[in-house]
Design a protein around this motif. Structure first.
Motif, mmCIF file in Angstrom:
data_model
loop_
_atom_site.group_PDB
_atom_site.id
_atom_site.type_symbol
_atom_site.label_atom_id
_atom_site.label_comp_id
_atom_site.label_asym_id
_atom_site.label_seq_id
_atom_site.Cartn_x
_atom_site.Cartn_y
_atom_site.Cartn_z
ATOM 1 N N ASN A 118 4.462 1.615 -1.220
ATOM 2 C CA ASN A 118 3.071 1.229 -0.976
ATOM 3 C C ASN A 118 2.633 0.165 -1.976
ATOM 4 O O ASN A 118 2.893 0.281 -3.176
ATOM 5 N N GLY A 162 -5.464 -2.894 0.711
ATOM 6 C CA GLY A 162 -4.911 -1.549 0.825
ATOM 7 C C GLY A 162 -5.524 -0.571 -0.156
ATOM 8 O O GLY A 162 -6.404 -0.908 -0.964
ATOM 9 N N LEU A 165 -2.024 5.797 -2.581
ATOM 10 C CA LEU A 165 -1.629 6.994 -1.827
ATOM 11 C C LEU A 165 -2.562 8.159 -2.122
ATOM 12 O O LEU A 165 -2.908 8.939 -1.221
ATOM 13 N N LEU A 168 -5.695 7.785 -0.215
ATOM 14 C CA LEU A 168 -5.464 8.054 1.209
ATOM 15 C C LEU A 168 -5.097 9.510 1.467
ATOM 16 O O LEU A 168 -5.028 9.925 2.635
ATOM 17 N N THR A 176 1.854 3.074 5.011
ATOM 18 C CA THR A 176 0.444 2.669 4.985
ATOM 19 C C THR A 176 0.338 1.270 5.596
ATOM 20 O O THR A 176 1.357 0.613 5.840
ATOM 21 N N SER A 179 2.295 -1.041 3.215
ATOM 22 C CA SER A 179 3.593 -0.626 2.674
ATOM 23 C C SER A 179 4.738 -1.425 3.296
ATOM 24 O O SER A 179 4.575 -2.116 4.309
#
Length: 245
Positions: A118, A162, A165, A168, A176, A179
């Protein structure tokens, strides 16, 4: 740009700065009185009624008996002129741009062949004041998109930089929108470009600057490894001391 009269303002008002021109950034409003005539905007004792009945304006209303001007000098004329509008370019505003950002990879610096790594760039709106063309200005940069280059020849353009992790709510090696999964082991240098839309405000509202300004991030180095497993006759729960446990 058309210039129109300001109701209730005479030429004397403008000269004494009792009724300054109104500048909205796209138009300027001013007023004036013809030589020997009256205020063309209604700023006199006739309540703002047009006077006329002359050769230049045959269709105008007839003057009142107490009119102080009659004949050829009692008429309106439109006043127009062109005003240059400042149109900065990306080159002009580049010195106001935000600094380059860091590029985060998860897990930090390590990847496994075939499993997603990611990437995150935390880009936010940036404003800075200063001078441009010898005028005070505020310049605003808003992130438009991010171009990721993963170091193996693959790139991806995303709407934003973005999220981590943890933000998210995902475990490591989850896919993702930002990623990337590497197909072979090795050491890769990843980077990104943050593309910003720019606007300027000289005091009369925001004006967009054409184009997008791309600012590179710092690089990130990822060592991609292969994961190998060994078969055992029992699980690690059953035999914690077994091979591979």
């Amino acid at each position: 740009m058309a210039v129109t009269g300001v109701a209730g303002c005479t030429a004397i008002d403008f000269q004494l700065e009792r009724c300054p021109p109104k500048n909205t950034g796209t138009s300027v409003e001013v007023s004036g009185t013809l030589p020997g005539g009256r205020d063309t905007t209604g700023g006199n004792n006739d309540g703002g009624r047009d006077r006329g009945g002359n050769a230049r304006d045959p269709g105008a209303a007839a003057p009142d008996a107490d009119d102080e001007c009659v004949g050829a000098l009692c008429y309106r004329i439109p006043i127009t002129y062109e005003v240059g509008i400042l149109r900065p370019t990306l080159t002009d505003v580049a010195s106001f741009a935000p600094a380059g950002l860091g590029l985060t990879d998860e897990p930090d610096g390590v990847g496994i062949v075939g499993m997603p790594v990611n990437f995150v760039v935390t880009a936010t709106t940036h404003e800075q004041t200063g001078e441009l063309f010898d005028l005070p200005v505020t310049v605003r940069f808003t992130p438009d998109s991010v171009v990721f280059a993963y170091g193996d020849g693959v790139t991806r353009t995303t709407a934003d930089g973005g999220r981590s992790l943890s933000a998210l709510g995902l475990p490591q090696f989850s896919a993702t929108p930002t990623s990337h999964a590497y197909a072979a082991r090795g050491t890769y240098t990843a980077s990104a470009l943050v593309r910003y839309a720019a606007e300027v405000d000289f005091g009369s509202g925001w004006v967009p600057v054409p184009g997008l300004l791309a600012i590179p991030t710092a690089n990130a180095t990822i060592d991609v490894l292969e994961a190998r497993t060994a078969l055992v006759d029992r699980t690690c729960v059953e035999d914690p001391a077994g091979v591979g446990c």
